[in-house]
Design an enzyme around this catalytic site. Structure first.
Site, short mmCIF file in Angstrom:
data_model
loop_
_atom_site.label_atom_id
_atom_site.label_comp_id
_atom_site.label_asym_id
_atom_site.label_seq_id
_atom_site.Cartn_x
_atom_site.Cartn_y
_atom_site.Cartn_z
N GLU A 253 -2.71 -43.98 47.37
CA GLU A 253 -3.22 -44.97 48.06
C GLU A 253 -3.78 -44.71 49.41
OE1 GLU A 253 0.03 -48.46 46.41
OE2 GLU A 253 0.40 -47.62 48.42
N GLU B 12 0.64 -48.32 39.22
CA GLU B 12 1.87 -49.26 39.58
C GLU B 12 1.73 -50.66 39.29
OE1 GLU B 12 2.99 -48.61 43.85
OE2 GLU B 12 2.81 -46.57 43.74
#
Length: 824
Positions: free
Chosen positions: A180, A249
Site C-alpha cells: 500500500e 484485499e
C-alpha cells in the site's frame, strides 16, 4: 551389479532428485498456471494470529469454502525481534504454515512486505530498525534498504530451500514486495518513486520464478503487477495492459478499536462485490480476512486496536463458520469455478439497460455465461434478454452459467444463519466462582525512589526502549524551597503525552491517570499536586497500546511523554511555569512483576501470592487462579467483565491486552436489520453501542492442559475478578433459508437439532431470531415437515418447493422462500 539392477538404481536416483515445477505467468486476462488460465479465489489467514494446532482445520475449511489459495503476510518484528536473532518457532513457523497449505492442495500467496500494516504493532517493522543510526523507513535510505533486503532475502531463501515456490513444485504462486505504498508515496516525493523502483528491482533479483505484486501502487514498475485493495475493486484497472485485474484485499468486515463499536459487513454486499469484480474482468480476488484470529500478546498495533481481530470474516476468531457469510460465498465460489474457462478465455460483450443495470456476456465456441448486474442501491429491475424476463434485485448480481437459468444471485441468501451462544464451563466439579490469590505490583523503587536503568537530560520517545514492554517509567527529582517563585498552595503538574496512557505518582503517592482515544495521539494530563520543601520525586508511568502501524512516515509519530512536562504555580493573578523537560530524567523499562514473570507457571515467586483479603478495584494488582478445561471441543473464551485493563495469561501463554472497562460509543447503532444495499464502509451496520469494546477473549485449547490450568491477570487500572468465568462458544439457534426450488441445508455443526422453533414457506418476514409468517404461505404444516426431517440429526436438507410444502396462496409475483429456525 547386473544390468537390470543398474538401470533400476539409475532410474530411482534420477526420479528422486527430480523436482516437479509449476509454471506461473500472467497476461492482461488472467494468471496462467501450467499453461491454463485461472481465476483464483483466495483468503487471508495470518499464521501468528492463530495457533499451529488450528492451522489444518482453518485451511481445510477454507478449501471446503471454495478457496484456491491462502494469502498471508510475513511479520518482520515477530521473526527478527532483535537484529540478526531470528524466531520461526511455534506460531511463527512460517515454513510449517505454507506446507500445511500445500498439504491441503491449495496455492499460497506470500506477502513479504516486509512492511505489512495489518493493524499489527508498528506495521510489522521491528523497533530496533527504527533505532538504527541514520535510518529512514520506506524511502531511499541505505541503512533501511540494506536491512529490508536482508530480511526479504532471508524469507525468499527459506522458501527456496524448502522448494515452496511454484517454480520448484511448491504452492507459492505469487509474492508481494512493499504494501500500500501508493497511498503515501506523495509524501516522499521523488525519493518515493525511486524507492518503489528499487523495491521491484531488488525483488526481481531474487529470482523466485513466480510473479511479484505490489498492492495500491498505481505507478508500479512493469516488472511487477499492481493490485487493488478496498471494499470494491470492480472499477480497478491495472497500470499495465499486460497485467491481470487483481484484488489483494477485499475487506470482509473491519478491525475494531478500543472504544469502538462492532463493524459488520453483510453476506449479500460482500458477495455482490466479488460477483461484480468477476463480471467486469477480475481474475484474482482475496478476502481480507478469511480468518482474522486473535492479537495474542502485544501484537496489536494501531494504537488502540483490540485483541480480537475477528474482522467479521467467513471463519470467525475461533475458527468456526461465520454463517451465512461462509455458506453464501461458498455457493458463489462454486458457480464461478464452474465457468472459469469461459471467464478466462471467452470473448466479452456487454449490454447497458440503463439505471445502473447491465449485462456482461462471456462466450466461447462451447459455452456462454452471463452476469446480470444491478448497481442501483434502491430500485429492483426487470430486464429482457433473448426474449426472457429476469428480475434483478437492487445492489445484486445474477449469474447464469448458460445465459438462460439464474443459478446464483448475490442478494438471495440460500444458506443458514448461525447465532452463536456462550455456554458455562461444564467441567466436573468446576466451582461457580473461581478462587483467587493476589499480589501487589511493587512500585516503590520507581514511584518512590526513582531507581532506573538509564538517565538523560531530556525526554525520550518510548520507542527507544525497542518495544520490549508496554511500560516505561519517566522519573525525575524536583528540589524546591519555600522561597522558590513557583512555590504556592496552588500548584499543578501538566504533562503533554501522545495518545496512550500515563499514570502519575508524586512522592510515591498515586496522583491520577489519563489516556486519549483511538485516532487522537496528543493530549494533556493536568492535575493539582502537593509538593514539599526539599526533594520531591516525580514518577510518570507511560503505557503503550501498540505502536502506529499506518500512514506516511508513521514511525515519526511520537510515543510516550514527549513533553513539555511542567510544574505550574499560581499566586493570585501570577502564573509561574517551571519546565522539567530538560531535567535529568531516569528511565526504567517494564514492571517488576513482568520482570519476575509472575505469569509463568514456573515462577520462583509462588510463595508470595496471598489468599486472604482479596483486593478489588485496586490498581497495579496481580491475580491468580486455577480452572479446569471446559469439556468437549467447542472453542473456549474467558469472560473478563468487571475488570479494568491489563494482560491475561493461561499457563504462561499471553492472551493479549484486555480492557473491558472501555465502553463503545453510545451512538450510531440501529435496532433495524442492516440494509445490504448501497456502498459499504466501516461506519455502516455497527452494533454493540454502550457495551465493552471487547468482553470475551479467546483461549485456544492448545494453551490448556486437559485438567488443571493456571490463569494470571495483571490489572493495571483496578477491577473485580470475581465475575471472571470460562465458557465455550457453540451454535444456539440456527436458521435455514432457501428461495423457491433451492435446497435448504441446515447444520448444528456437530450438535444435534433438538427442536424446531419456526418454519414457513411463503413470503416470510423478518430475520433469524425474529421470523414472522407473511401474508401468504403453503398449505401444509411446515413445522411438522421440518421436525420429521431434521430433529435428532446433526444436519438436514429440504427443498423449498410446493411439492414438499404444498401449494401456496401467494400471488405469482411474490418471491417465496422457506425460513426455518431450529434449536441445537
Amino acid at each position: 551389479m547386473n544390468s537390470l539392477l543398474l538401470v533400476f538404481f539409475f532410474f530411482v536416483t534420477i526420479f528422486t532428485n527430480f523436482t516437479f515445477s509449476t509454471n506461473v505467468s500472467h497476461d492482461g486476462r488472467a494468471i496462467t498456471i501450467n499453461g491454463q488460465r485461472r481465476i483464483i479465489l483466495s483468503g487471508s489467514i495470518h499464521y501468528p494470529r492463530s495457533t499451529t494446532e488450528m492451522w489444518p482445520d482453518l485451511i481445510k475449511k477454507s478449501k471446503e469454502g471454495g478457496l484456491d489459495a491462502i494469502e498471508t503476510y510475513v511479520f518482520w518484528n515477530a521473526h527478527e525481534p532483535l537484529r540478526r536473532q531470528y524466531d520461526f518457532s511455534g506460531n511463527l513457523d512460517l515454513i510449517r504454515f505454507i506446507k500445511t497449505v500445500q498439504d491441503e492442495g491449495l496455492y499460497a500467496v506470500l506477502r513479504i512486505g516486509p512492511y505489512v500494516c495489518a493493524e499489527w504493532n508498528f506495521g510489522g517493522f521491528p523497533m530496533w530498525l527504527d533505532n538504527l543510526p541514520g535510518v529512514e523507513l520506506r524511502t531511499v535510505n541505505d541503512v533501511y534498504m540494506s536491512e529490508m533486503k536482508n530480511f526479504t532475502t532471508l524469507i525468499v531463501d527459506m522458501m527456496k530451500e524448502e522448494k515452496l515456490f511454484a517454480s520448484q513444485g511448491g504452492p507459492i504462486i505469487l509474492a508481494q514486495i512493499e504494501n500500500e505504498y501508493g497511498n503515501v508515496i506523495a509524501s516522499y516525493g521523488d525519493a518515493g518513486k525511486a524507492y518503489v523502483n528499487w523495491c521491484a528491482s531488488m525483488a526481481n533479483s531474487l529470482d523466485i520464478g513466480v510473479p511479484w505484486i505490489m498492492c495500491q501502487e498505481n505507478d508500479a514498475p512493469e516488472s511487477v503487477i499492481n493490485t487493488c485493495n478496498g471494499w470494491y475493486c470492480d472499477q480497478f484497472t491495472p497500470n499495465n495492459p499486460n497485467s491481470p485485474k487483481m484484488w489483494t484485499e477485499n475487506w470482509t468486515g473491519w478491525f475494531k478499536n478500543w472504544g469502538g463499536k462492532d463493524p459488520s459487513r453483510t453476506a449479500e454486499d460482500l458477495a455482490y462485490s466479488v460477483a461484480r469484480f468477476y463480471q467486469l474482468g477480475g481474475t484474482f480476488q482475496n478476502y481480507y480476512m478469511y480468518h482474522g484470529g486473535t492479537n495474542f500478546g502485544r501484537t496489536a498495533g494501531g494504537p488502540y486496536i483490540t485483541t480480537s481481530y475477528d474482522y467479521d470474516a467467513p471463519l470467525n476468531e475461533y475458527g468456526s463458520l461465520n454463517q451465512p457469510k461462509y455458506g453464501h460465498l461458498k455457493q458463489l465460489h462454486d458457480v464461478l469455478h464452474s465457468i472459469e474457462n469461459v471467464l478466462t478465455y471467452g470473448n466479452i460483450s456487454s449490454m447497458d439497460f440503463g439505471n445502473s443495470v447491465s449485462a456482461t456476456i462471456y462466450s466461447t465456441n462451447d459455452q456462454k455465461s452471463c452476469f446480470f448486474g444491478n448497481a442501483n442501491s434502491s430500485l429492483d429491475a426487470t430486464i429482457n434478454y433473448q426474449g426472457v424476463s429476469y428480475d434483478i434485485p437492487a445492489w445484486s448480481v445474477s449469474i447464469l452459467p448458460d445465459c438462460k437459468n439464474v443459478l446464483y444471485n448475490t442478494a438471495k441468501v440460500n444458506t443458514q444463519t448461525s447465532k452463536m451462544i456462550k455456554v458455562a464451563n461444564e467441567a466436573e466439579n468446576e466451582p461457580i466462582v473461581l478462587k483467587w490469590s493476589w499480589m501487589q505490583e511493587n512500585l516503590d523503587e520507581n514511584a518512590l525512589l526513582g531507581k532506573g536503568q538509564v538517565s538523560a537530560s531530556h525526554l525520550l520517545d518510548q520507542k527507544v526502549a525497542n518495544d520490549v514492554s508496554d511500560y516505561l517509567w519517566y522519573m525525575t527529582r524536583l528540589d524546591l524551597d519555600e522561597n522558590d517563585p513557583i512555590w504556592s498552595k496552588n500548584m499543578s503538574i501538566r504533562v503533554n503525552a501522545t495518545g496512550q496512557i500515563v499514570h502519575a505518582y508524586i512522592n510515591g503517592e498515586y496522583l491520577g491517570s489519563e489516556w486519549a482515544t483511538y485516532g487522537i495521539y496528543n493530549y494533556v494530563f493536568e492535575k493539582e499536586i502537593k509538593l514539599k520543601p526539599g526533594k520531591n520525586q516525580i514518577a510518570l508511568l507511560s503505557a503503550t497500546l501498540g505502536y502506529q502501524n499506518y500512514g506516511a512516515r508513521f514511525e515519526m509519530t511520537e510515543t510516550g511523554l514527549p513533553g513539555p512536562i511542567q510544574i505550574i504555580g499560581k499566586n493570585g493573578d501570577e502564573t509561574i511555569i517551571k519546565d522539567l523537560s530538560s531535567h535529568k530524567w531516569t528511565y526504567k523499562v517494564g514492571l517488576e512483576g513482568l520482570d519476575n514473570k509472575l505469569f509463568d507457571v514456573n515462577t520462583n515467586y509462588s510463595s508470595k501470592w496471598l489468599s486472604d483479603n482479596l483486593p478489588v478495584n485496586k490498581m497495579m494488582t496481580w491475580y491468580k487462579t486455577t480452572f479446569k478445561a471446559p469439556l468437549g471441543e467447542d472453542p473456549v473464551v474467558v469472560d473478563l467483565i468487571g475488570l479494568g485493563k491489563g494482560f491475561a495469561w493461561v499457563n504462561g501463554n499471553n492472551l493479549g491486552r484486555y480492557w473491558p472497562s472501555f465502553l463503545a460509543d453510545v451512538d450510531g447503532c440501529s435496532a433495524e436489520p442492516c440494509d445490504y444495499r448501497g456502498s459499504y464502509d466501516n461506519n455502516k451496520c455497527v452494533s454493540n453501542c454502550g457495551q465493552p469494546s471487547q468482553r470475551w477473549y479467546h483461549v485456544p485449547r492448545s494453551f490448556m492442559n486437559k485438567d488443571v490450568n493456571e490463569f494470571v491477570l495483571f490489572e493495571e487500572f483496578g477491577g473485580n475478578p470475581s465475575l471472571v468465568s470460562f465458557q465455550t462458544v457453540r451454535p444456539g439457534s440456527v436458521c435455514g433459508n432457501a428461495y423457491e426450488n433451492k435446497d435448504m441445508e441446515i447444520s448444528c455443526q456437530g450438535k444435534t437439532i433438538s427442536d424446531v422453533k419456526f418454519a414457513s414457506f411463503g413470503d416470510v418476514q423478518g430475520i433469524c431470531g425474529s421470523f414472522e409468517k407473511g401474508t401468504c404461505e403453503a398449505k401444509n404444516d411446515a413445522i411438522s415437515i421440518v421436525k420429521n426431517a431434521c430433529v435428532g440429526k446433526e444436519s438436514c436438507s429440504i427443498q423449498a418447493s410446493a411439492s414438499v410444502f404444498g401449494a401456496t396462496n401467494c400471488e405469482a409475483s411474490v418471491s417465496k422462500r422457506l425460513a426455518v429456525e431450529v434449536v441445537c
